[in-house]
Design an enzyme around this catalytic site. Structure first.
Site, mmCIF file in Angstrom:
data_model
loop_
_atom_site.group_PDB
_atom_site.id
_atom_site.type_symbol
_atom_site.label_atom_id
_atom_site.label_comp_id
_atom_site.label_asym_id
_atom_site.label_seq_id
_atom_site.Cartn_x
_atom_site.Cartn_y
_atom_site.Cartn_z
ATOM 1 N N ASP A 1 0.835 -1.209 0.000
ATOM 2 C CA ASP A 1 0.000 0.000 0.000
ATOM 3 C C ASP A 1 0.866 1.255 0.000
ATOM 4 O OD1 ASP A 1 -2.950 -0.727 0.488
ATOM 5 O OD2 ASP A 1 -1.986 -1.871 2.064
ATOM 6 N N GLU B 1 -4.859 7.197 0.858
ATOM 7 C CA GLU B 1 -5.427 6.651 2.094
ATOM 8 C C GLU B 1 -4.385 6.467 3.172
ATOM 9 O OE1 GLU B 1 -7.702 2.622 3.690
ATOM 10 O OE2 GLU B 1 -6.973 2.710 1.636
ATOM 11 N N ASP C 1 -6.066 5.036 -4.028
ATOM 12 C CA ASP C 1 -6.148 3.962 -3.036
ATOM 13 C C ASP C 1 -5.222 2.879 -3.585
ATOM 14 O OD1 ASP C 1 -6.664 1.940 -1.256
ATOM 15 O OD2 ASP C 1 -8.841 2.182 -1.296
ATOM 16 N N ILE D 1 -4.058 -0.124 -2.623
ATOM 17 C CA ILE D 1 -4.603 -1.489 -2.682
ATOM 18 C C ILE D 1 -5.940 -1.464 -1.951
ATOM 19 C CG2 ILE D 1 -4.364 -3.895 -1.973
ATOM 20 C CD1 ILE D 1 -1.443 -3.752 -2.359
ATOM 21 N N ASP D 2 -7.010 -1.413 -2.719
ATOM 22 C CA ASP D 2 -8.342 -1.484 -2.120
ATOM 23 C C ASP D 2 -8.696 -2.951 -1.913
ATOM 24 O OD1 ASP D 2 -10.809 -0.224 -1.245
ATOM 25 O OD2 ASP D 2 -11.718 -1.181 -2.986
ATOM 26 N N THR E 1 -7.737 -4.655 0.999
ATOM 27 C CA THR E 1 -6.486 -5.204 1.538
ATOM 28 C C THR E 1 -6.704 -6.545 2.224
ATOM 29 O OG1 THR E 1 -5.787 -2.918 1.923
ATOM 30 C CG2 THR E 1 -4.451 -4.633 2.916
ATOM 31 N N ASP F 1 -11.823 5.659 -2.372
ATOM 32 C CA ASP F 1 -12.493 4.454 -2.871
ATOM 33 C C ASP F 1 -13.266 4.724 -4.157
ATOM 34 O OD1 ASP F 1 -11.873 2.654 -0.690
ATOM 35 O OD2 ASP F 1 -13.342 3.730 0.517
#
Length: 376
Positions: free
Chosen positions: A54, A79, A154, A156-157, A159, A299
């Site tokens: 991330d 984020e 974002d 890595i959405d 996670t 997001d």
């Protein structure tokens, strides 16, 4: 052709390769996960994790934008905190250095001196991975006003699915869970109006190659600016009447809310806000409805940009619910209700999508949804 879109598309594939590289090595992966601090956690989860993937992706984009388009550097928002803690309890601010060697030395501190792992990651971060815009579409893309733009990322959405590493469970064309629900989200918005002007969504684990036993990525993009809409989504006609009625929601939605939607729709629970939004953009669902403050601008920004290019959008749930629309809303009505990305909320959490939202490809679905929910 938009230079910015080409830069972000190529970067999304580099981000995907960072995510895949880390997952390919179990010993390395176990070092790279930590629980988020209290101020970072999503209220829906008892445990919420961030990974070095991330943070690396977010900071790599910041560094890449600084190099390629310096005027945008201060307008990249994400984020994750760039701070990571190693097993010795040392807090280290992760950043991408000017050289691969310098980055490797910094990452070695996060990885408790594991120079081999640090060098592997630094090599991927500094690699020159290019993913070209489609030849037939590139000339149609309008130039974007760089000096008025901002970027939400974002890295890595979903996670949790990334950490779990399962191959995925499908219902119809929608994945309910698994690695295909993991997305890299890069959204472009107008800093004056707050409206999205484009987005890139990369699925690092979009396709599993049986022959090589490795995952490959898929990348989707869209631009909507100055009356010109261009995207690379190819939506096939529904294979059945049922497919035309799918709405995706989070499993955390209330029972009564779900029962109301079931009057007219097949309700599918899926993981990852970015993935649920992508499912709508791909035509696998007619809408994604979120009634809570459980998602954030990072997001929604990227898929919102794609949906706008398709003639759809992401409207504020509580506000449109008050309108009691019985017919398809006008373009002006929908424009006034779009989620925007330039101003924080007055109350905490300041960047959540306050009051929820409805994401759609076709405005004609809005009155059907509102009719289901008229008694809420």
């Amino acid at each position: 052709m938009s230079e910015l879109l080409q830069i972000l598309l190529s970067f999304s594939e580099r981000a995907g390769e960072i995510a895949r590289s880390i997952r390919r090595e179990p010993k390395l992966f176990s070092l790279l996960v930590e629980e988020k601090g209290e101020t970072e956690k999503n209220q829906r989860f008892t445990h919420d994790f961030k990974t070095l993937a991330d943070v690396l992706i977010q900071e790599a984009l910041r560094h890449h934008i600084k190099t390629m388009i310096p005027s945008l550097e201060d307008y990249v928002q994400g984020e994750e905190s760039a701070e990571f803690t190693n097993t010795l309890g040392e807090k280290i601010t992760v950043k991408i250095c000017e050289t691969e060697k310098e980055t490797a030395n910094l990452l070695a501190k996060v990885l408790d001196g594991n120079a081999e792992a640090a060098e592997l990651l630094a090599a991927v971060v500094h690699s020159d991975i290019t993913l070209q815009l489609e030849t037939e579409l590139a000339p149609k893309i309008p130039e974007l006003p760089i000096n008025n733009l901002g970027i939400w990322i974002d890295p890595i959405d979903s996670t949790g699915e990334y950490v779990n590493g399962k191959s995925g469970v499908c219902q119809g064309k929608v994945y309910k869970s698994g690695l295909p629900c993991v997305t890299v989200l890069i959204g472009i918005y107008d800093r004056v109006s707050g409206l999205p002007v484009g987005g890139v969504v990369n699925q690092p684990f979009g396709v599993f190659d049986e022959e090589s036993q490795r995952w490959r990525g898929k990348a989707y993009w869209g631009v909507s600016h100055s009356g010109v809409n261009v995207h690379n989504i190819q939506v096939s006609s529904p294979s059945s009447e049922t497919e035309n009625k799918v709405v995706v929601i989070s499993s955390s939605e209330g029972v009564s809310f779900q029962e109301m939607l079931k009057k007219k729709f097949d309700v599918v629970h899926a993981t990852g806000a970015g993935y649920k939004l992508l499912s709508v953009a791909l035509g696998h669902a007619v809408a994604y409805i979120c009634s809570k403050n459980s998602t954030f601008r990072w997001d929604t920004a990227a898929p919102h940009g794609i949906l706008s290019a398709e003639g759809g959008g992401v409207v504020k749930y509580k506000e449109i619910l008050k309108r009691h629309l019985s017919q398809e809303p006008s373009r002006e009505e929908l424009q006034a209700l779009q989620v925007n990305y330039h101003k924080p909320n007055t109350a905490s959490p300041i960047w959540c999508n306050e009051g929820g939202f409805i994401a759609y490809r076709s405005p004609s679905i809005i009155p059907v949804i509102l009719d289901c929910l008229k008694d809420t």
